[in-house]
Design a protein around this motif. Structure first.
Motif, PDB file in Angstrom:
ATOM      1  N   ALA A  74       8.947  10.464  12.291  1.00 30.83           N
ATOM      2  CA  ALA A  74       9.427  11.693  12.919  1.00 30.83           C
ATOM      3  C   ALA A  74       9.328  12.874  11.951  1.00 30.83           C
ATOM      4  O   ALA A  74       8.949  13.979  12.351  1.00 30.83           O
ATOM      5  N   ILE A  75       9.644  12.649  10.676  1.00 27.48           N
ATOM      6  CA  ILE A  75       9.515  13.703   9.669  1.00 27.48           C
ATOM      7  C   ILE A  75       8.049  14.117   9.537  1.00 27.48           C
ATOM      8  O   ILE A  75       7.725  15.313   9.438  1.00 27.48           O
ATOM      9  N   ALA A  76       7.149  13.149   9.540  1.00 25.96           N
ATOM     10  CA  ALA A  76       5.715  13.442   9.443  1.00 25.96           C
ATOM     11  C   ALA A  76       5.260  14.300  10.622  1.00 25.96           C
ATOM     12  O   ALA A  76       4.501  15.262  10.462  1.00 25.96           O
ATOM     13  N   THR A 124       0.598  12.572  15.619  1.00 28.15           N
ATOM     14  CA  THR A 124       0.659  12.141  14.227  1.00 28.15           C
ATOM     15  C   THR A 124      -0.405  11.083  14.016  1.00 28.15           C
ATOM     16  O   THR A 124      -0.395  10.043  14.679  1.00 28.15           O
ATOM     17  N   SER A 125      -1.338  11.357  13.112  1.00 29.01           N
ATOM     18  CA  SER A 125      -2.412  10.402  12.820  1.00 29.01           C
ATOM     19  C   SER A 125      -1.914   9.379  11.806  1.00 29.01           C
ATOM     20  O   SER A 125      -1.371   9.743  10.760  1.00 29.01           O
ATOM     21  N   ILE A 126      -2.113   8.106  12.125  1.00 27.78           N
ATOM     22  CA  ILE A 126      -1.660   7.018  11.266  1.00 27.78           C
ATOM     23  C   ILE A 126      -2.879   6.255  10.762  1.00 27.78           C
ATOM     24  O   ILE A 126      -3.724   5.817  11.548  1.00 27.78           O
ATOM     25  N   PHE A 127      -2.969   6.117   9.449  1.00 30.35           N
ATOM     26  CA  PHE A 127      -4.057   5.389   8.816  1.00 30.35           C
ATOM     27  C   PHE A 127      -3.493   4.159   8.121  1.00 30.35           C
ATOM     28  O   PHE A 127      -2.340   4.148   7.672  1.00 30.35           O
ATOM     29  N   GLU A 128      -4.320   3.127   8.026  1.00 28.11           N
ATOM     30  CA  GLU A 128      -3.907   1.926   7.315  1.00 28.11           C
ATOM     31  C   GLU A 128      -4.991   1.533   6.326  1.00 28.11           C
ATOM     32  O   GLU A 128      -6.164   1.908   6.481  1.00 28.11           O
ATOM     33  N   SER A 129      -4.595   0.787   5.314  1.00 28.45           N
ATOM     34  CA  SER A 129      -5.558   0.353   4.310  1.00 28.45           C
ATOM     35  C   SER A 129      -6.496  -0.692   4.904  1.00 28.45           C
ATOM     36  O   SER A 129      -6.069  -1.603   5.606  1.00 28.45           O
ATOM     37  N   LEU A 168       2.127  16.212   9.229  1.00 22.53           N
ATOM     38  CA  LEU A 168       1.500  15.455   8.153  1.00 22.53           C
ATOM     39  C   LEU A 168       0.963  14.139   8.687  1.00 22.53           C
ATOM     40  O   LEU A 168       1.546  13.541   9.602  1.00 22.53           O
ATOM     41  N   ASP A 169      -0.139  13.677   8.118  1.00 19.58           N
ATOM     42  CA  ASP A 169      -0.674  12.363   8.449  1.00 19.58           C
ATOM     43  C   ASP A 169       0.067  11.306   7.635  1.00 19.58           C
ATOM     44  O   ASP A 169       0.555  11.564   6.533  1.00 19.58           O
TER      45      ASP A 169
END
Length: 498
Positions: free
Chosen positions: A274-276, A197-202, A281-282
């Motif tokens: 977990a849903i992502a 799962t790819s996690i992006f931040e602002s 989904l990212d």
């Protein structure tokens, strides 16, 4: 007159007309260089002279090739530009790194790599360094074509914001080779992040990739099964092609909002991730208190199609209403005691959530520990389509946690969700039931129970033996914390009234 003619003849006698080769037209001076090489080869010189001459020829030819490429580039060069804040740059850099080209640049930045293998730390892999080209250029070959790589700072937009940009270019009549390169980068990148799962931040007004986490099985999030399934089924239904078509036919904005609320440690963030992972989904995380109305709007406008936007602890944002004629229905006085951290106003947040320019398919998940502190305008239908409460652990959840954490995993079946060997099932279920009966229901969060069980992760009997003492200690801590909170509230009230 004769003197003049003789002088003129003498001046021209040193430069008689000679035949000029086609090679000389494009590479002036090449004939002299070749002549010098012939003289050297014909002479009786040592090996150093031959080497020096060969190196001179290489440098000479390279200089003229670079000059020729520079002359032809404006007319025949194909170019693509990649912002280094875009995920496409991550794809390109991963491709270069796999081929050892990341260190080809003359100028690089160096930092400790954040992409390691969890649980596998050796003397050589710990705090490994990662090099990235920085404001420099180099060339490499791809499928018979020479590709020029260059990155530099450019100014964009009316505010002339500086952005790091990478340019790929090659000579030719079509950019097909560059597109093939980027498609290959994309293919390898997707293989690399498969099962993650790819996690992006602002990062200001743009997005920055934070990490790739292994997909967490939904079965490892121990909460009420009915609530978990309700959340999953609704998102799955929203992402279906039939639902998308339904929204399109009715000209409705194709987006969905959720609110997960409950005490701290009940699994709100874990469930979202977990849903992502379950739906591939990212996740895009926004720390709203650190943004402004304009930045928040820009972040939503640059979201990719179909993703999860996670707004954690939305009650701690401190957004306040402002007099905005365009949102008169949302204007009201700020409630006493409401925090006003950050520069995001409530109307700015509402405008962003309702924005017509935000990407289709985006799913907003807001989490809060205190639903009662949220403004009703923020969580009304249309902005929040489903609210799911995640309460503290009851008897069933406490039993499931005990089994999940302390039961031996069935290695033969390869299960990863805490399944255990059949022979020990009855004994383990009996111990779990006894443990759950000793823990008061609706008193402790999942995080608190997990923290205790992890101290006895290899000994279920020890967890049972220490359970009663732990319960008494935690209840006393909660009582003292409540008294301190109440005394602070009374002190604050007396200062306000005084």
């Amino acid at each position: 007159m004769d003197k003049i003619n003789s002088t003129f003849s003498a001046g021209r006698s040193w430069a008689p007309f000679q035949h000029v080769s086609a090679l000389e037209v494009f590479l002036p001076g090449i004939s002299r260089a070749l002549g010098g090489l012939s003289a050297v080869l014909a002479g009786d010189l040592n090996m150093f002279a031959y080497i020096a001459c060969a190196l001179g020829m290489i440098g000479f030819v390279q200089t003229y090739i670079n000059r020729l490429l520079k002359m032809l580039k404006p007319h025949f060069a194909m170019t693509i530009h990649i912002s280094q804040t875009d995920e496409a740059y991550e794809m390109l850099f991963a491709w270069l790194k796999r081929r050892g080209l990341d260190g080809s640049a003359g100028v690089c930045t160096v930092g400790v790599s954040k992409k390691g293998q969890p649980g596998i730390v050796t003397r050589h892999s710990k705090k490994a360094l990662e090099y990235k080209p920085w404001r420099t250029s180099f060339k490499f070959w791809y499928r018979g074509s020479m590709i020029s790589y260059k990155n530099q700072s450019v100014e964009k937009g009316p505010n002339r914001v500086t952005e790091e940009q990478t340019t790929l270019s090659c000579l030719g009549w079509s950019n097909k080779i560059l597109k093939q390169l980027m498609q290959e980068c994309r293919k390898e990148y997707l293989e690399q992040v498969s099962g993650k799962t790819s996690i992006f931040e602002s990062n200001g007004s743009s997005w920055k990739k934070l990490k790739d986490k292994d997909v967490r099985p939904l079965s490892t999030v121990i909460i009420d099964h009915e609530r978990k399934q309700q959340f999953l089924n609704d998102i799955q239904g929203f992402l279906s092609e039939e639902t998308r078509l339904w929204y399109t036919q009715r000209a409705l904005p194709y987006r969905r909002g959720y609110l997960l609320y409950g005490p701290p440690g009940t699994g709100k963030s874990s469930l979202s991730l977990a849903i992502a992972g379950q739906l591939d989904l990212d996740v895009y995380v926004i720390n709203v208190p650190d943004t402004s109305n304009t930045i928040l709007k820009n972040l939503f406008e640059t979201l990719p199609e179909t993703c999860i936007v996670l707004l954690e602890d939305i009650d701690a944002v401190g957004v306040s209403r402002t007099s905005d004629p365009e949102n008169a229905e949302d204007v009201a006085p700020v409630r006493p005691g409401r925090r006003t951290r950050g520069s995001v106003t409530l109307s700015g947040l509402l405008n962003t959530l309702d924005g017509v320019t935000s990407q289709d398919g985006r799913i907003v998940v807001m989490t809060t520990n205190h639903r009662e502190n949220l403004d009703e305008a923020l969580i009304r239908p249309g902005r929040v389509d489903m609210q799911i409460e995640l309460p503290v652990a009851d008897y069933k959840v406490t039993t499931d946690l005990f089994i999940f954490l302390l039961a031996p995993v069935n290695q033969e079946s390869g299960d990863e969700d805490g399944s255990f060997v059949g022979k020990e099932k009855d004994a383990m279920e009996a111990k779990a039931a006894k443990f759950a009966s000793m823990v008061p229901p609706a008193t402790f969060s999942q995080a608190e129970i997990i923290s205790f069980l992890l101290m006895h992760k290899t000994d279920a009997d020890a967890a049972l033996a220490q359970c009663e003492q732990w319960v008494e200690q935690k209840i006393e801590e909660k009582r003292l914390a409540a008294e301190i909170k109440e005394s602070k509230a009374k002190l604050l009230a007396s200062k306000v009234s005084g």
